[in-house]
Structure formats: C-alpha cells, structure tokens
Design an enzyme around this catalytic site. Structure first.
Site, PDB file in Angstrom:
ATOM      1  N   GLY A  12       0.775  -1.230   0.000  1.00  0.00           N
ATOM      2  CA  GLY A  12       0.000   0.000   0.000  1.00  0.00           C
ATOM      3  C   GLY A  12       0.805   1.278   0.000  1.00  0.00           C
ATOM      4  O   GLY A  12       0.249   2.361   0.216  1.00  0.00           O
ATOM      5  N   GLU A  38       4.341  -6.303   1.484  1.00  0.00           N
ATOM      6  CA  GLU A  38       3.873  -6.738   0.159  1.00  0.00           C
ATOM      7  C   GLU A  38       3.659  -5.560  -0.790  1.00  0.00           C
ATOM      8  O   GLU A  38       2.537  -5.278  -1.197  1.00  0.00           O
ATOM      9  CB  GLU A  38       2.530  -7.461   0.309  1.00  0.00           C
ATOM     10  CG  GLU A  38       2.580  -8.700   1.152  1.00  0.00           C
ATOM     11  CD  GLU A  38       1.206  -9.261   1.473  1.00  0.00           C
ATOM     12  OE1 GLU A  38       1.110 -10.441   1.805  1.00  0.00           O
ATOM     13  OE2 GLU A  38       0.213  -8.487   1.404  1.00  0.00           O
ATOM     14  N   GLY A  77       3.335  -3.481  -4.157  1.00  0.00           N
ATOM     15  CA  GLY A  77       3.068  -3.750  -5.565  1.00  0.00           C
ATOM     16  C   GLY A  77       3.319  -2.489  -6.368  1.00  0.00           C
ATOM     17  O   GLY A  77       4.321  -2.349  -7.059  1.00  0.00           O
ATOM     18  N   ARG A  78       2.398  -1.514  -6.175  1.00  0.00           N
ATOM     19  CA  ARG A  78       2.462  -0.298  -6.991  1.00  0.00           C
ATOM     20  C   ARG A  78       3.771   0.456  -6.821  1.00  0.00           C
ATOM     21  O   ARG A  78       4.286   1.037  -7.771  1.00  0.00           O
ATOM     22  CB  ARG A  78       1.240   0.543  -6.636  1.00  0.00           C
ATOM     23  CG  ARG A  78       1.406   1.962  -6.351  1.00  0.00           C
ATOM     24  CD  ARG A  78       0.157   2.616  -5.773  1.00  0.00           C
ATOM     25  NE  ARG A  78      -0.904   1.729  -5.378  1.00  0.00           N
ATOM     26  CZ  ARG A  78      -2.137   1.761  -5.867  1.00  0.00           C
ATOM     27  NH1 ARG A  78      -2.447   2.661  -6.759  1.00  0.00           N
ATOM     28  NH2 ARG A  78      -3.039   0.921  -5.444  1.00  0.00           N
ATOM     29  N   ARG A 115      -8.584   2.609 -13.950  1.00  0.00           N
ATOM     30  CA  ARG A 115      -8.525   3.226 -12.623  1.00  0.00           C
ATOM     31  C   ARG A 115      -9.252   4.571 -12.527  1.00  0.00           C
ATOM     32  O   ARG A 115      -9.922   4.826 -11.522  1.00  0.00           O
ATOM     33  CB  ARG A 115      -7.079   3.338 -12.133  1.00  0.00           C
ATOM     34  CG  ARG A 115      -6.444   1.952 -11.902  1.00  0.00           C
ATOM     35  CD  ARG A 115      -5.092   2.035 -11.230  1.00  0.00           C
ATOM     36  NE  ARG A 115      -5.183   2.509  -9.867  1.00  0.00           N
ATOM     37  CZ  ARG A 115      -4.851   3.719  -9.480  1.00  0.00           C
ATOM     38  NH1 ARG A 115      -4.387   4.614 -10.345  1.00  0.00           N
ATOM     39  NH2 ARG A 115      -4.990   4.060  -8.225  1.00  0.00           N
ATOM     40  N   TYR A 119     -11.971   4.300  -9.704  1.00  0.00           N
ATOM     41  CA  TYR A 119     -11.646   4.948  -8.423  1.00  0.00           C
ATOM     42  C   TYR A 119     -11.588   6.465  -8.502  1.00  0.00           C
ATOM     43  O   TYR A 119     -11.176   7.106  -7.534  1.00  0.00           O
ATOM     44  CB  TYR A 119     -10.248   4.504  -7.948  1.00  0.00           C
ATOM     45  CG  TYR A 119     -10.023   3.032  -7.833  1.00  0.00           C
ATOM     46  CD1 TYR A 119     -10.789   2.251  -6.966  1.00  0.00           C
ATOM     47  CD2 TYR A 119      -9.017   2.415  -8.565  1.00  0.00           C
ATOM     48  CE1 TYR A 119     -10.553   0.901  -6.854  1.00  0.00           C
ATOM     49  CE2 TYR A 119      -8.777   1.053  -8.452  1.00  0.00           C
ATOM     50  CZ  TYR A 119      -9.554   0.308  -7.595  1.00  0.00           C
ATOM     51  OH  TYR A 119      -9.321  -1.031  -7.480  1.00  0.00           O
ATOM     52  N   CYS A 168     -17.329   3.877 -25.873  1.00  0.00           N
ATOM     53  CA  CYS A 168     -18.671   4.453 -25.872  1.00  0.00           C
ATOM     54  C   CYS A 168     -19.161   4.583 -24.442  1.00  0.00           C
ATOM     55  O   CYS A 168     -20.029   3.805 -23.991  1.00  0.00           O
ATOM     56  CB  CYS A 168     -19.603   3.574 -26.685  1.00  0.00           C
ATOM     57  SG  CYS A 168     -19.203   3.687 -28.407  1.00  0.00           S
ATOM     58  N   GLU A 169     -18.581   5.524 -23.728  1.00  0.00           N
ATOM     59  CA  GLU A 169     -18.851   5.661 -22.296  1.00  0.00           C
ATOM     60  C   GLU A 169     -18.303   7.024 -21.886  1.00  0.00           C
ATOM     61  O   GLU A 169     -17.115   7.285 -22.075  1.00  0.00           O
ATOM     62  CB  GLU A 169     -18.088   4.510 -21.595  1.00  0.00           C
ATOM     63  CG  GLU A 169     -17.978   4.573 -20.113  1.00  0.00           C
ATOM     64  CD  GLU A 169     -19.306   4.277 -19.445  1.00  0.00           C
ATOM     65  OE1 GLU A 169     -19.951   3.275 -19.808  1.00  0.00           O
ATOM     66  OE2 GLU A 169     -19.700   5.073 -18.582  1.00  0.00           O
ATOM     67  N   TYR A 210      -1.634  -1.925 -11.838  1.00  0.00           N
ATOM     68  CA  TYR A 210      -3.099  -1.988 -11.864  1.00  0.00           C
ATOM     69  C   TYR A 210      -3.709  -1.391 -13.136  1.00  0.00           C
ATOM     70  O   TYR A 210      -4.861  -0.957 -13.112  1.00  0.00           O
ATOM     71  CB  TYR A 210      -3.698  -1.310 -10.624  1.00  0.00           C
ATOM     72  CG  TYR A 210      -3.197  -1.927  -9.338  1.00  0.00           C
ATOM     73  CD1 TYR A 210      -3.602  -3.200  -8.953  1.00  0.00           C
ATOM     74  CD2 TYR A 210      -2.277  -1.255  -8.533  1.00  0.00           C
ATOM     75  CE1 TYR A 210      -3.112  -3.786  -7.798  1.00  0.00           C
ATOM     76  CE2 TYR A 210      -1.782  -1.830  -7.369  1.00  0.00           C
ATOM     77  CZ  TYR A 210      -2.206  -3.100  -7.011  1.00  0.00           C
ATOM     78  OH  TYR A 210      -1.721  -3.676  -5.865  1.00  0.00           O
TER      79      TYR A 210
HETATM   80  N1  PLP Z   1      -1.207  -6.962  -0.159  1.00  0.00           N
HETATM   81  C1  PLP Z   1      -2.547  -7.069  -0.232  1.00  0.00           C
HETATM   82  C2  PLP Z   1      -3.216  -8.047   0.652  1.00  0.00           C
HETATM   83  C3  PLP Z   1      -3.296  -6.291  -1.110  1.00  0.00           C
HETATM   84  O1  PLP Z   1      -4.620  -6.413  -1.164  1.00  0.00           O
HETATM   85  C4  PLP Z   1      -2.612  -5.354  -1.939  1.00  0.00           C
HETATM   86  C5  PLP Z   1      -3.351  -4.498  -2.862  1.00  0.00           C
HETATM   87  O2  PLP Z   1      -4.522  -4.499  -3.018  1.00  0.00           O
HETATM   88  C6  PLP Z   1      -1.222  -5.277  -1.853  1.00  0.00           C
HETATM   89  C7  PLP Z   1      -0.553  -6.079  -0.960  1.00  0.00           C
HETATM   90  C8  PLP Z   1      -0.430  -4.355  -2.709  1.00  0.00           C
HETATM   91  O3  PLP Z   1      -0.766  -3.030  -2.558  1.00  0.00           O
HETATM   92  P1  PLP Z   1       0.064  -1.916  -3.303  1.00  0.00           P
HETATM   93  O4  PLP Z   1       0.157  -2.321  -4.731  1.00  0.00           O
HETATM   94  O5  PLP Z   1      -0.722  -0.677  -3.133  1.00  0.00           O
HETATM   95  O6  PLP Z   1       1.405  -1.866  -2.658  1.00  0.00           O
END
Ligand code: PLP
Length: 483
Positions: A281, A323, A325-326, A366, A370, A397-398, A427
């Site tokens: 996150g 964890e 990701g982004r 996105r 969101y 078409c939106e 994402y």
């Molecule tokens: N871990 C869990 C359980 C998640 O649901 C998410 C994203 O939805 C992530 C990690 C990764 O989040 P981010 O990509 O914002 O770091």
C-alpha cells in the site's frame, strides 16, 4: 498561438485546486516519471534510451512501456529499506512483490533476482509464478474466496504461505492437507479496523468489508489452526489499504495486531520465528501534486513503530514481511497513445480541451473505477503553444472513459501526436478489458536502449476466436502498428 486558443483565465476556471499551471507544459515532473525519462534534442520523450516515436512505430499504440532497470532497482530498494530497518532492531524482513499490481513471468523473475518473494491471488497468478520458476517456498497466496482447486494446487506445489481469510478456508485446508498428506504454513489475515487515508474502495482494513478476520475472530481462527495436525500457523497478516503516504495507519494497525500476536505467543499458539506481515500500500506520485514518502523513510517509520510496540509488550520483534506492488512497478510504467481528435468546450466562464486517444478505460480502468488522477505529456515532440486545461479521454462508448481528468497540455496538441501517461505500470494491464471489442495492448520492457515484448498485445482475431458463433475466424486486417 492557434486561432481557437484558450485564454489562461478560461483554462484556470475549470481546473481543480490541486493542479498548478506549469510554466512549461513539456516538463517531466520529478518522481512521476521513470528516472530514465528525458527529452531528446528534437523534443521527443525518451525512456531507457529509446525515443517514444520509435517505440510507437515498432509496437503500435497504445503500448505500456516498462522501464526494466527501474522496476528492478525499486524491488532491490524495497528489500534494502525494510531489511535495513529491521536489522537496526536486530530483526529480519521479507518482501513479497504483490503480483496483482502487474504480473508476467519476466516480472516474476526480476523479483526473484532482486531477492523478493512473490505474492499471488488466484490460480492464474500462481500459474504465472510457477511458470517463471519462482521457488514455491517463496510464494504467498491471498484471497477471500480461494476455490478448493486453487488451494489444492497451492498445497501440492508446496507454496510457502497461504494467507487464510475465513473459517471456511481453514476447514478446506484442514481437509486438503490431510487428503494430500502435506504440511502447509499459513498466516491469518486480520482486519485491524484501521482506515487507511485513501479512496474508500482502496481501504481494506475497516470492518465493513470482505477481507479477513476481525481481531476477535482471528484469535479463534488461530486457536483452530493450532489444533490442525498439518496446518502450521506462521503468524498474522494485515493490509490496511493502498496509495498510503504516511506511517500513521501502519503504526496503529501494527499496534492492534501485535496485541493479538503477544496473546498468541503467550498461549503457545505461535511457534518459533513468528511472522508479522503488514501488507503493502505504499503510495506513488501519479501527478506532481502527490508527495509520497521515500520507501526508506516509510520503512524506518513503520519498523521503528513495530519495534516500540514490541518493547512495550516485552516481546521479540517478529520476522516482518511486506507486500509492495504499486511502489515497485507503478512509476516505471508509461503508456503511449496516439491522439485522434481534439475539441474545446466552453463551460460557463471556463474552457476545457478534450484530447481523444486510441485507448482508454480498456487499458486503464482506474480513473473510471476509483476516480484516479493521472498526468500526461506530449511524447513525440515538445508543444510550442501555451498550456491549456485538457482532459484526455479514450475511444470507448462511455462518457466516464477518462484517462487523465485534468492536465495542462500545450495548446497545439494535434491528431497524430503521441501522448504519454506516466505511472501506469501498476493496476492498468491487470485490470484491462476488451470493452467495445478493443484488443488489449502489449507490454514492452525497455532497458539500455533495447525493447522487447513481455506480454503480447491482442488482435481483433483473438477476440473473434472467443465467439462460439464464428468458425472459422476470418482474417482481420491488422491495424496500424499491429503485427
Ligand atoms: N497486499 C494485499 C493483501 C493487497 O490487497 C494489496 C493491494 O490491493 C497489496 C498487498 C499491494 O498493494 P500496493 O500495490 O498498493 O502496494
């Protein structure tokens, strides 16, 4: 200036407060673009040594361009940041790359090379990780409704950790481990009740949502797992949301989860080297208005807070896990589009330029999902006219098909120009659809002047092949830029 030029005050009338009018609408804001991005002598945007027009010629548009070296560097940086922060307290940290942000076999290999583990949340993502030869012990598996066959595959493959999300899942795992006679290590996903300061769809730890156990239910779940002969409780997990800039939410959440962690330790339910996984996150800059905390600073803030909480409770620092990701794959990604049409609308005292590109909500959902904000720049050249408030929209078409809601672009943006939207590495490709039967674009890795496809783009034929009423699939003339 063009005849239909917008006066600066008309542009500003419709601009949101957070959007500052740039002195130069061709500049590349630091932190929003990959570090390798710059403008060549002719004004074209260059990523990892390759000019955008060259990428568009070779791969067509839209195309998602991923700066490989930056992805790898961010992965190494995250591991170093959390590892060093934990080491300062005599502890250890693991980092799992959240594959949901963007997964392909190439990216999974980059993560393993960088020393990360890989987190998956479906049989499909698991298959990609296994196809990339990610050692099963380095895979984590998430999901609130993992199907029985998915759990079976995970246990059979010998994956390192399943993050259990419900009582039903625990019973399914009990049965599967006995049937297959295999041990399985699990974390219990706790919903700590902490609200991340972010868009509500992205905040995943308040009680009224589908993920995880409340703190009380998590205690009962831990006791149940403890009774199972072949399921080992490795620790607790909590993810509070995404696109978070500060450490406050993590601190609060860690404090609540550590309370339970300490009770489970005392009850002898948590074994040696218990794990505390605080999820991902960590926020990134989508526009120059976003000011994310550097990962090393975030890591120190979070780990120091966890260490303080452990000291208060007189317990050892758990093995920490994260964890992201982004924050690994988001900024290194840039989507290139071709401009198709433009128009200017007058709304009261204000004016806005609409710039339509050859993609949209099918390659980046996105903004529609969101209300996510992005930024954009001309990529084939530098504009010469003054900045005008623009909205980059797709071809679907939106009317909600917006790519960049508010941006100042040079007034001379014109059909045939290339437009680049940064921070699209996370994402976007995973959420892509075929809305309006639009094929999904390729993903191209760029490094040191070389480009290669890591996920193939689709063609209309690929979409027709799914239609059970079409046999045989007729040849469809490839669009410009398609192979
Ligand atoms: N871990 C869990 C359980 C998640 O649901 C998410 C994203 O939805 C992530 C990690 C990764 O989040 P981010 O990509 O914002 O770091």
């Amino acid at each position: 200036m063009h005849d239909d030029a917008t006066a600066p005050e008309q542009s500003r009338a419709l601009a949101p407060d957070w959007l500052a009018e740039p002195d130069d609408p061709n500049d590349l804001a630091a932190g929003v673009w990959p570090a390798s991005a710059h403008r060549a002598g002719d004004g074209a945007l260059v990523i990892a040594g390759i000019p955008a027009p060259e990428l568009a010629r070779e791969f067509g548009t839209p195309v998602l361009v991923l700066d490989e070296d930056e992805v790898r560097a961010r992965a190494r940086g995250a591991l170093a940041a959390f590892g060093d922060a934990a080491a300062r307290h005599g502890g250890r940290a693991r980092v799992y790359y959240a594959g949901k942000a963007f997964l392909s076999t190439e990216v999974a290999r980059w993560m393993i090379d960088a020393g990360l583990n890989v987190d998956v949340c479906s049989a499909g993502e698991l298959a990609v990780a296994l196809a990339a030869d990610v050692p099963p012990a380095r895979i984590g598996f998430h999901g609130n409704n993992k199907r029985v066959f998915e759990l079976e595959r995970a246990v059979e493959a010998g994956i390192g950790t399943i993050i259990v999300d419900s009582e039903i899942e625990i019973e399914r795992l009990a049965a599967i481990t006995e049937r297959l006679d295999r041990r399985q290590s699990v974390l219990i996903r706790v919903n700590s009740g902490v609200h991340a300061e972010t868009h509500s769809f992205l905040a995943t730890a308040h009680e009224d949502q589908k993920f995880g156990f409340t703190l009380e239910a998590a205690e009962r779940a831990a006791e149940r797992v403890h009774e199972l002969p072949l399921v080992d409780l490795a620790g607790l997990h909590c993810h509070i949301g995404s696109q978070i800039f500060g450490t406050g939410g993590f601190r609060e959440s860690a404090s609540r989860v550590l309370e339970l962690h300490a009770r489970l330790l005392e009850a002898g339910i948590l074994g040696e080297d218990p794990v505390l996984n605080l999820g991902g996150g960590f926020g990134i800059a989508y526009t120059r208005a976003d000011t994310p905390t550097p990962i090393a600073e975030l890591a120190s803030g979070i780990v120091d807070a966890v260490a303080d909480e452990c000291a208060v409770r007189g317990i050892d620092l758990p093995v920490l896990a994260f964890e992201p990701g982004r924050s690994i794959v988001g900024t290194p990604g840039v989507t290139l589009y071709e401009v198709g049409t433009t128009k200017t609308v007058t709304v009261g005292e204000g004016e806005r330029r609409y710039v339509s590109v050859d993609g949209g909500m099918s390659d980046n959902a996105r903004p529609a999902l969101y209300g996510a904000q992005y930024s954009a720049r001309l990529a084939s050249r530098e504009g010469t006219d003054a900045p005008v408030l623009s909205r980059v929209v797709g071809l679907h078409c939106e009317s909600g098909d917006v790519v960049v809601d508010h941006e100042y672009l040079p007034g001379d943006v014109t059909p045939g120009d290339l437009l680049a939207v940064p921070a699209t590495g996370a994402y976007c490709a995973p959420l892509a659809s075929n809305y309006n039967h639009v094929p999904r674009p390729p993903v191209v890795a760029v490094s040191d002047g070389r480009a290669r496809i890591i996920v193939r783009g689709e063609r209309i034929e690929d979409l027709l092949a799914r239609d059970a009423g079409i046999d045989p699939v007729p040849a469809v003339r490839a669009g410009e830029g398609e192979e």
